[in-house]
Scaffold this motif. Sequence first.
Motif, PDB file in Angstrom:
ATOM      1  N   MET A 148     -48.186  -1.711  10.145  1.00 33.14           N
ATOM      2  CA  MET A 148     -46.780  -1.945  10.478  1.00 33.14           C
ATOM      3  C   MET A 148     -46.484  -1.491  11.903  1.00 33.14           C
ATOM      4  O   MET A 148     -46.940  -0.439  12.340  1.00 33.14           O
ATOM      5  CB  MET A 148     -45.881  -1.192   9.501  1.00 33.14           C
ATOM      6  CG  MET A 148     -45.918  -1.736   8.076  1.00 33.14           C
ATOM      7  SD  MET A 148     -45.321  -3.447   7.921  1.00 33.14           S
ATOM      8  CE  MET A 148     -43.610  -3.291   8.460  1.00 33.14           C
ATOM      9  N   GLY A 149     -45.676  -2.282  12.614  1.00 31.72           N
ATOM     10  CA  GLY A 149     -45.421  -1.994  14.020  1.00 31.72           C
ATOM     11  C   GLY A 149     -46.708  -2.119  14.799  1.00 31.72           C
ATOM     12  O   GLY A 149     -47.060  -1.263  15.611  1.00 31.72           O
ATOM     13  N   LYS A 199     -39.814  -5.127   7.701  1.00 32.79           N
ATOM     14  CA  LYS A 199     -40.207  -4.821   6.326  1.00 32.79           C
ATOM     15  C   LYS A 199     -40.061  -6.027   5.401  1.00 32.79           C
ATOM     16  O   LYS A 199     -40.771  -6.144   4.402  1.00 32.79           O
ATOM     17  CB  LYS A 199     -39.410  -3.635   5.788  1.00 32.79           C
ATOM     18  CG  LYS A 199     -37.911  -3.855   5.690  1.00 32.79           C
ATOM     19  CD  LYS A 199     -37.206  -2.596   5.185  1.00 32.79           C
ATOM     20  CE  LYS A 199     -35.700  -2.815   5.092  1.00 32.79           C
ATOM     21  NZ  LYS A 199     -34.998  -1.588   4.625  1.00 32.79           N
ATOM     22  N   GLU A 200     -39.154  -6.963   5.752  1.00 29.74           N
ATOM     23  CA  GLU A 200     -38.981  -8.149   4.911  1.00 29.74           C
ATOM     24  C   GLU A 200     -40.192  -9.072   4.974  1.00 29.74           C
ATOM     25  O   GLU A 200     -40.369  -9.945   4.113  1.00 29.74           O
ATOM     26  CB  GLU A 200     -37.722  -8.915   5.332  1.00 29.74           C
ATOM     27  CG  GLU A 200     -37.860  -9.758   6.582  1.00 29.74           C
ATOM     28  CD  GLU A 200     -37.886  -8.961   7.877  1.00 29.74           C
ATOM     29  OE1 GLU A 200     -38.263  -9.530   8.916  1.00 29.74           O
ATOM     30  OE2 GLU A 200     -37.518  -7.761   7.853  1.00 29.74           O
ATOM     31  N   ALA A 201     -41.042  -8.889   5.983  1.00 29.27           N
ATOM     32  CA  ALA A 201     -42.235  -9.734   6.139  1.00 29.27           C
ATOM     33  C   ALA A 201     -43.437  -9.209   5.352  1.00 29.27           C
ATOM     34  O   ALA A 201     -44.475  -9.879   5.301  1.00 29.27           O
ATOM     35  CB  ALA A 201     -42.601  -9.859   7.622  1.00 29.27           C
ATOM     36  N   ASP A 221     -36.305   4.319   7.189  1.00 26.80           N
ATOM     37  CA  ASP A 221     -35.719   3.117   6.591  1.00 26.80           C
ATOM     38  C   ASP A 221     -36.734   2.326   5.784  1.00 26.80           C
ATOM     39  O   ASP A 221     -36.377   1.680   4.795  1.00 26.80           O
ATOM     40  CB  ASP A 221     -35.138   2.228   7.700  1.00 26.80           C
ATOM     41  CG  ASP A 221     -34.628   0.903   7.173  1.00 26.80           C
ATOM     42  OD1 ASP A 221     -33.645   0.914   6.402  1.00 26.80           O
ATOM     43  OD2 ASP A 221     -35.218  -0.140   7.518  1.00 26.80           O
ATOM     44  N   GLN A 222     -38.013   2.389   6.150  1.00 28.50           N
ATOM     45  CA  GLN A 222     -39.009   1.495   5.560  1.00 28.50           C
ATOM     46  C   GLN A 222     -39.957   2.156   4.574  1.00 28.50           C
ATOM     47  O   GLN A 222     -40.734   1.465   3.907  1.00 28.50           O
ATOM     48  CB  GLN A 222     -39.812   0.824   6.683  1.00 28.50           C
ATOM     49  CG  GLN A 222     -38.956  -0.051   7.589  1.00 28.50           C
ATOM     50  CD  GLN A 222     -39.761  -0.862   8.579  1.00 28.50           C
ATOM     51  OE1 GLN A 222     -40.983  -0.765   8.641  1.00 28.50           O
ATOM     52  NE2 GLN A 222     -39.077  -1.674   9.371  1.00 28.50           N
ATOM     53  N   ILE A 223     -39.929   3.474   4.452  1.00 30.49           N
ATOM     54  CA  ILE A 223     -40.874   4.179   3.581  1.00 30.49           C
ATOM     55  C   ILE A 223     -40.825   3.652   2.148  1.00 30.49           C
ATOM     56  O   ILE A 223     -41.873   3.475   1.504  1.00 30.49           O
ATOM     57  CB  ILE A 223     -40.619   5.703   3.628  1.00 30.49           C
ATOM     58  CG1 ILE A 223     -41.232   6.280   4.916  1.00 30.49           C
ATOM     59  CG2 ILE A 223     -41.188   6.404   2.402  1.00 30.49           C
ATOM     60  CD1 ILE A 223     -40.868   7.728   5.187  1.00 30.49           C
ATOM     61  N   GLU A 224     -39.645   3.385   1.635  1.00 30.72           N
ATOM     62  CA  GLU A 224     -39.538   2.865   0.268  1.00 30.72           C
ATOM     63  C   GLU A 224     -40.297   1.545   0.132  1.00 30.72           C
ATOM     64  O   GLU A 224     -40.982   1.312  -0.875  1.00 30.72           O
ATOM     65  CB  GLU A 224     -38.079   2.676  -0.115  1.00 30.72           C
ATOM     66  CG  GLU A 224     -37.886   2.172  -1.545  1.00 30.72           C
ATOM     67  CD  GLU A 224     -36.429   2.060  -1.955  1.00 30.72           C
ATOM     68  OE1 GLU A 224     -36.168   1.771  -3.138  1.00 30.72           O
ATOM     69  OE2 GLU A 224     -35.547   2.269  -1.084  1.00 30.72           O
ATOM     70  N   SER A 225     -40.192   0.682   1.151  1.00 32.46           N
ATOM     71  CA  SER A 225     -40.904  -0.602   1.117  1.00 32.46           C
ATOM     72  C   SER A 225     -42.412  -0.391   1.142  1.00 32.46           C
ATOM     73  O   SER A 225     -43.162  -1.084   0.447  1.00 32.46           O
ATOM     74  CB  SER A 225     -40.481  -1.467   2.308  1.00 32.46           C
ATOM     75  OG  SER A 225     -39.099  -1.770   2.253  1.00 32.46           O
ATOM     76  N   TYR A 226     -42.871   0.566   1.945  1.00 35.58           N
ATOM     77  CA  TYR A 226     -44.309   0.859   1.999  1.00 35.58           C
ATOM     78  C   TYR A 226     -44.811   1.353   0.643  1.00 35.58           C
ATOM     79  O   TYR A 226     -45.849   0.909   0.148  1.00 35.58           O
ATOM     80  CB  TYR A 226     -44.614   1.922   3.045  1.00 35.58           C
ATOM     81  CG  TYR A 226     -44.145   1.631   4.448  1.00 35.58           C
ATOM     82  CD1 TYR A 226     -43.893   0.335   4.891  1.00 35.58           C
ATOM     83  CD2 TYR A 226     -43.942   2.672   5.353  1.00 35.58           C
ATOM     84  CE1 TYR A 226     -43.463   0.091   6.186  1.00 35.58           C
ATOM     85  CE2 TYR A 226     -43.520   2.437   6.652  1.00 35.58           C
ATOM     86  CZ  TYR A 226     -43.276   1.147   7.059  1.00 35.58           C
ATOM     87  OH  TYR A 226     -42.851   0.921   8.337  1.00 35.58           O
TER      88      TYR A 226
END
Length: 280
Positions: A148-149, A199-201, A221-226
């Motif tokens: 990511m990133g 994160k939507e990708a 913001d994105q940890i939950e998605s990970y």
Amino acid sequence: MDYLKVTFTFGEIEEYQKDLLIADLAAIDFETFEDTATGFDAFVQQALFEETKLKSLLADHQQLQAQYQIDEVVTENWNKEWESNFSPLIISDECYVRATFHEAQPQYHYEIVIDPKMSFGTGHHQTTTMMMQYILETGFDGAQVLDMGAGTAILGILAAKRGAKSIVAIDYDEVCYESAIENAKLNQVDNLVSLHGSKEAIPQQTFDIILANINRNILLDQIESYASVLKTGGLIFFSGFYETPDLEMIQSHCEKFGLQYQNHKKIDNWVAARFYKMIE
């Protein structure tokens, strides 16, 4: 996509003061920083820059008496500056990172070639260096990896060279997305897929290892998605933030989603940290 270079100059500044200022600049979308003789340069996408936010931030650091100058950096000029400042890099005496205009050094076990583009991730920044150190210390054979990133995709490329089965590299910057594709080809990596987005990708699949070198606010913001796509027992490596106060914030947030802190590395005040997903 054009960037702005904001040149900061200071009469006097302590290293810890510079670190705190850089951390705050990262929180308002500045992406990379380069030291100068009188301060440092900071780069931000022109579309994201708000000078009122910068002035408000500097008011909180008024003891530094910072002066700044804003200049537009178009892609052509960025690439020339990138080439002139990019020197080869050696990570842990194992990995040699060079540009296309540098000579190969076959004595190193891993070699990564990065073509200068207007994107980030050459290994020179402390956070990228530490993430690469973690990759060199970790088994990747057969692993499905999310980067990511991704920037130049340097981390995903090293993961591939370490035996990863597949890599999904995601970056919201279109230049980075294209750079990842080109750099994968340069390094004969055919199992890396570059996606444009955030994160939507993230694909609806599971991963053994996640690499996320971004910044504190985006990570929070994105940890939950990970966590939702990381396999139980899988590893996740974070960087792009400072030891104080960021690491404790990252740890606390990770615990909410079953991600257990294991250890971290530190260069200057920058941190990279290793977590694993606990058995449910």
